[in-house]
Design a protein around this motif. Sequence first.
Motif, mmCIF file in Angstrom:
data_model
loop_
_atom_site.group_PDB
_atom_site.id
_atom_site.type_symbol
_atom_site.label_atom_id
_atom_site.label_comp_id
_atom_site.label_asym_id
_atom_site.label_seq_id
_atom_site.Cartn_x
_atom_site.Cartn_y
_atom_site.Cartn_z
ATOM 1 N N TRP A 290 0.827 -1.206 0.000
ATOM 2 C CA TRP A 290 0.000 0.000 0.000
ATOM 3 C C TRP A 290 0.863 1.259 0.000
ATOM 4 C CZ3 TRP A 290 -4.926 0.720 -0.989
ATOM 5 C CH2 TRP A 290 -5.524 1.931 -0.650
ATOM 6 N N ASP A 291 1.899 1.259 0.813
ATOM 7 C CA ASP A 291 2.775 2.433 0.878
ATOM 8 C C ASP A 291 3.466 2.684 -0.462
ATOM 9 O OD1 ASP A 291 2.107 2.875 3.510
ATOM 10 O OD2 ASP A 291 3.854 1.833 4.328
ATOM 11 N N ARG A 292 3.918 1.608 -1.137
ATOM 12 C CA ARG A 292 4.563 1.765 -2.448
ATOM 13 C C ARG A 292 3.554 2.270 -3.479
ATOM 14 N NH1 ARG A 292 7.416 0.207 0.862
ATOM 15 N NH2 ARG A 292 7.512 2.463 1.101
ATOM 16 N N ALA A 293 2.334 1.781 -3.380
ATOM 17 C CA ALA A 293 1.314 2.147 -4.371
ATOM 18 C C ALA A 293 0.975 3.630 -4.310
ATOM 19 C CB ALA A 293 0.066 1.308 -4.158
ATOM 20 N N ARG A 294 1.135 4.234 -3.147
ATOM 21 C CA ARG A 294 0.774 5.649 -3.019
ATOM 22 C C ARG A 294 1.712 6.550 -3.801
ATOM 23 N NH1 ARG A 294 -1.259 7.212 2.906
ATOM 24 N NH2 ARG A 294 -1.962 8.979 1.677
ATOM 25 N N ASP A 295 2.904 6.033 -4.187
ATOM 26 C CA ASP A 295 3.757 6.804 -5.102
ATOM 27 C C ASP A 295 3.120 6.887 -6.485
ATOM 28 O OD1 ASP A 295 5.712 7.243 -3.188
ATOM 29 O OD2 ASP A 295 6.832 5.431 -3.706
ATOM 30 N N LEU A 296 2.384 5.843 -6.849
ATOM 31 C CA LEU A 296 1.759 5.794 -8.163
ATOM 32 C C LEU A 296 0.388 6.464 -8.180
ATOM 33 C CD1 LEU A 296 2.579 2.064 -9.046
ATOM 34 C CD2 LEU A 296 3.732 4.106 -9.948
ATOM 35 N N ILE A 297 -0.401 6.192 -7.142
ATOM 36 C CA ILE A 297 -1.771 6.727 -7.088
ATOM 37 C C ILE A 297 -1.902 7.594 -5.836
ATOM 38 C CG2 ILE A 297 -4.223 6.161 -7.077
ATOM 39 C CD1 ILE A 297 -3.548 3.459 -8.205
ATOM 40 N N PRO A 298 -1.963 8.891 -5.973
ATOM 41 C CA PRO A 298 -2.055 9.766 -4.808
ATOM 42 C C PRO A 298 -3.425 9.670 -4.138
ATOM 43 C CG PRO A 298 -2.317 11.044 -6.813
ATOM 44 C CD PRO A 298 -1.973 9.636 -7.241
ATOM 45 N N HIS A 299 -3.463 10.036 -2.862
ATOM 46 C CA HIS A 299 -4.715 10.148 -2.108
ATOM 47 C C HIS A 299 -5.497 8.834 -2.051
ATOM 48 C CE1 HIS A 299 -3.641 14.289 -2.566
ATOM 49 N NE2 HIS A 299 -3.975 14.312 -3.845
ATOM 50 N N LEU A 300 -4.785 7.711 -2.008
ATOM 51 C CA LEU A 300 -5.472 6.427 -1.867
ATOM 52 C C LEU A 300 -6.131 6.325 -0.505
ATOM 53 C CD1 LEU A 300 -3.172 3.639 -3.378
ATOM 54 C CD2 LEU A 300 -5.412 4.366 -4.175
ATOM 55 N N SER A 301 -7.273 5.673 -0.479
ATOM 56 C CA SER A 301 -7.962 5.396 0.771
ATOM 57 C C SER A 301 -8.231 3.907 0.860
ATOM 58 C CB SER A 301 -9.289 6.163 0.835
ATOM 59 O OG SER A 301 -10.089 5.673 1.904
ATOM 60 N N ARG A 302 -7.995 3.342 2.026
ATOM 61 C CA ARG A 302 -8.265 1.912 2.206
ATOM 62 C C ARG A 302 -9.754 1.589 2.069
ATOM 63 N NH1 ARG A 302 -4.539 -2.073 4.523
ATOM 64 N NH2 ARG A 302 -2.476 -1.331 3.892
ATOM 65 N N ASP A 303 -10.581 2.596 2.085
ATOM 66 C CA ASP A 303 -12.010 2.365 1.892
ATOM 67 C C ASP A 303 -12.310 1.771 0.518
ATOM 68 O OD1 ASP A 303 -12.497 3.402 4.382
ATOM 69 O OD2 ASP A 303 -13.045 5.399 3.657
ATOM 70 N N HIS A 304 -11.375 1.956 -0.412
ATOM 71 C CA HIS A 304 -11.596 1.467 -1.769
ATOM 72 C C HIS A 304 -11.125 0.022 -1.954
ATOM 73 C CE1 HIS A 304 -12.982 5.284 -3.275
ATOM 74 N NE2 HIS A 304 -11.896 5.899 -2.843
ATOM 75 N N VAL A 305 -10.518 -0.582 -0.951
ATOM 76 C CA VAL A 305 -10.064 -1.971 -1.069
ATOM 77 C C VAL A 305 -11.254 -2.902 -0.871
ATOM 78 C CG1 VAL A 305 -8.573 -3.766 -0.116
ATOM 79 C CG2 VAL A 305 -7.752 -1.399 -0.244
ATOM 80 N N ILE A 306 -11.524 -3.740 -1.870
ATOM 81 C CA ILE A 306 -12.640 -4.682 -1.746
ATOM 82 C C ILE A 306 -12.158 -6.109 -1.533
ATOM 83 C CG2 ILE A 306 -14.217 -3.249 -3.079
ATOM 84 C CD1 ILE A 306 -13.761 -5.043 -5.484
ATOM 85 N N LYS A 307 -10.863 -6.368 -1.734
ATOM 86 C CA LYS A 307 -10.363 -7.729 -1.564
ATOM 87 C C LYS A 307 -8.843 -7.708 -1.489
ATOM 88 C CE LYS A 307 -10.650 -12.359 -3.631
ATOM 89 N NZ LYS A 307 -11.204 -13.163 -4.756
ATOM 90 N N THR A 308 -8.272 -8.618 -0.708
ATOM 91 C CA THR A 308 -6.840 -8.894 -0.738
ATOM 92 C C THR A 308 -6.669 -10.388 -0.989
ATOM 93 O OG1 THR A 308 -6.696 -9.263 1.653
ATOM 94 C CG2 THR A 308 -6.322 -7.017 0.868
#
Length: 470
Positions: A290-308
Motif C-alpha cells: 500500500w505504501d509503495r502504491a501511493r507513489d503511483l496513485i495519490p490520495h489512496l484510501s483503504r475504503d476502496h479496497v474490496i479484496k486482498t
Amino acid sequence: MTRYDVAIVGAGVIGSAVAAALSRYQLNVLWLEAAHDVAEGASKANSGIAGTGYDMPTGTLESDLVRAASSTWEATCEALDVPFARVGSLSFAFEPGDLANVTKLAEQAADAGVRAEILEGPRLREAAGGMAPAALAALHVPGEAIVDPIRLTIGRARLAVTNGVDLRCSTPATDFRHDSDGRITHVVTPRETFAVGAVVNAAGLNADVIARAAKAENFGMWPRKGMFLLLDRAIGEQVPKILTMIPTEYTRGVLAVPTTNRTVLIGPTATDETDKSDKSTDAETLDWVWDRARDLIPHLSRDHVIKTFAGLRPASDRTYRIEVSAEVPNLVHAAGIRSTGVQSSPAVADLVCSLLESIGVRLTPRRDPQIRLPRVPRLAELSTDDAAERSGSMVVCACEHVTAAEIRAACTGPVPARSLDGVRKRTRAMAGRCQGAYCSVGVGFILSVEQGFDSWDVPQGEPGSSWGVG
C-alpha cells in the motif's frame, strides 16, 4: 481401453492454450486437472498483463515467445469472447538516478521493435492523468495490454472441449507406466489408467512432481508468492494505464494495473516460499504494498479496497523449460513459466505443438474445427440500449450487474461451473464491492438447480467446501 494420442497434465493458462491448439488437429486428446475446475492455480491470481516484452532482454526464449504472442491478442480474445484492451503503460522514474534507466529501457524497447517514448513535463502530466505526481519522467509504451486471464483460460477450455478434447477435472496424474525404451505408455490416476502416445507436462507449480513421477528430469520448483489488493471502480476510473516503477534486474516492483472490469490491482510482491498450498496474506506485507502504491496513485484510501489475496507463481531453477525431455522420449515439458505465462501462452502452445510433431505426433488439421465461441450476452458489457432490450432476466449480482441468465449459462455447456467459485470466475458474480454478501444465496440457488446439488450442499470451491448450512 481408449488410447489417447496426447495427454496434457494441468489446466491452467498454459495447459488450456495447448489443449485449444491441439483441438484443431485430428487427435484424441486427454486433459487432466487435479483441481475441480480449470484456472485454479496461478492463472486466477495474476496481474492480467498481455505485454509486448519491451522490458525483457532480447535473445531469451521468454522474450521471444512474449513478443511473438503480442500481435495475436486481438484475434484470440475476439474469438474466445474474452475482454482485452491495449491501454498502454507508464514506467515512472522518481529519482534523478533513475533517469538513465528510463533511457536504457527505451533503447531496449527499440531493440525489440516495440514503440516507446520518454515523457517529461506537461506531456507526462497529461498522459499520467494525475497519477504519480512526484515522477520526473516516464517511459510510455502504448502497446501494453490487459486481458482477463480467468476468462481466457476458461474460453480456451470451452473451445477445446467443444472440439472433442476429453477434460477430466478432479483427476490428478499420480504415476506413469513406461515401455522398455523409457517411453510413457500409460498415465495413472486414482480412478483410471489411460493409454497415451505422448504427454505434455503443463502442471504449473507441480511440474516438478509430474516430471519425477514420469522418471524424467529432477528439477526443483517452488512457490513465489505475490500479494495483491483489489480496488473498486471509483479508483479504476482514475487509472488510465498500467502504472509501474522503472523495472530493476529482479522485479518490476509494485504495479497499479487497471483490469478489464474497470477495477485496479495493486501489487504484487515476490517472496519465495516452500508451501505450495499457502495462499495466505499478512497485514505487514499488504501495508508495504500500500505504501509503495501511493507513489503511483495519490490520495489512496483503504475504503476502496474490496479484496486482498495472494497467488503462487511457479518459480524454478531454470525458467521456460519448454522442450522434449532428455530422459523420456515422448514427454514434452512446458514448465518453469513464471509471471509471464499469460502473455506468452499463445506462442508457448505453438511451440509445444511443434515439439510434439518432432517426436512423431501427427498434426493433421481437422476439416471444420470450432474456432470461435458464441458470445454470451453480459449485462455489464452491453450498451444502455442493448441492456434495456435484455431486461427480462433478473439481476442477481447488483455489484457486477450479473443476471440469472448469465449464471445459468455458466452452469451449463462445455466446462460448466460446479461451485460458487466457478460461477464467480465465469461471470464475476460475487466478485464486486460486497464480495457475495448479498448475492451468494441467489447464485447458490441457481447452481443447485442446474447442477443437482442439495441447496445446503453447494460447494464454495473444491468438493467438501460447502457452507454446511441446513
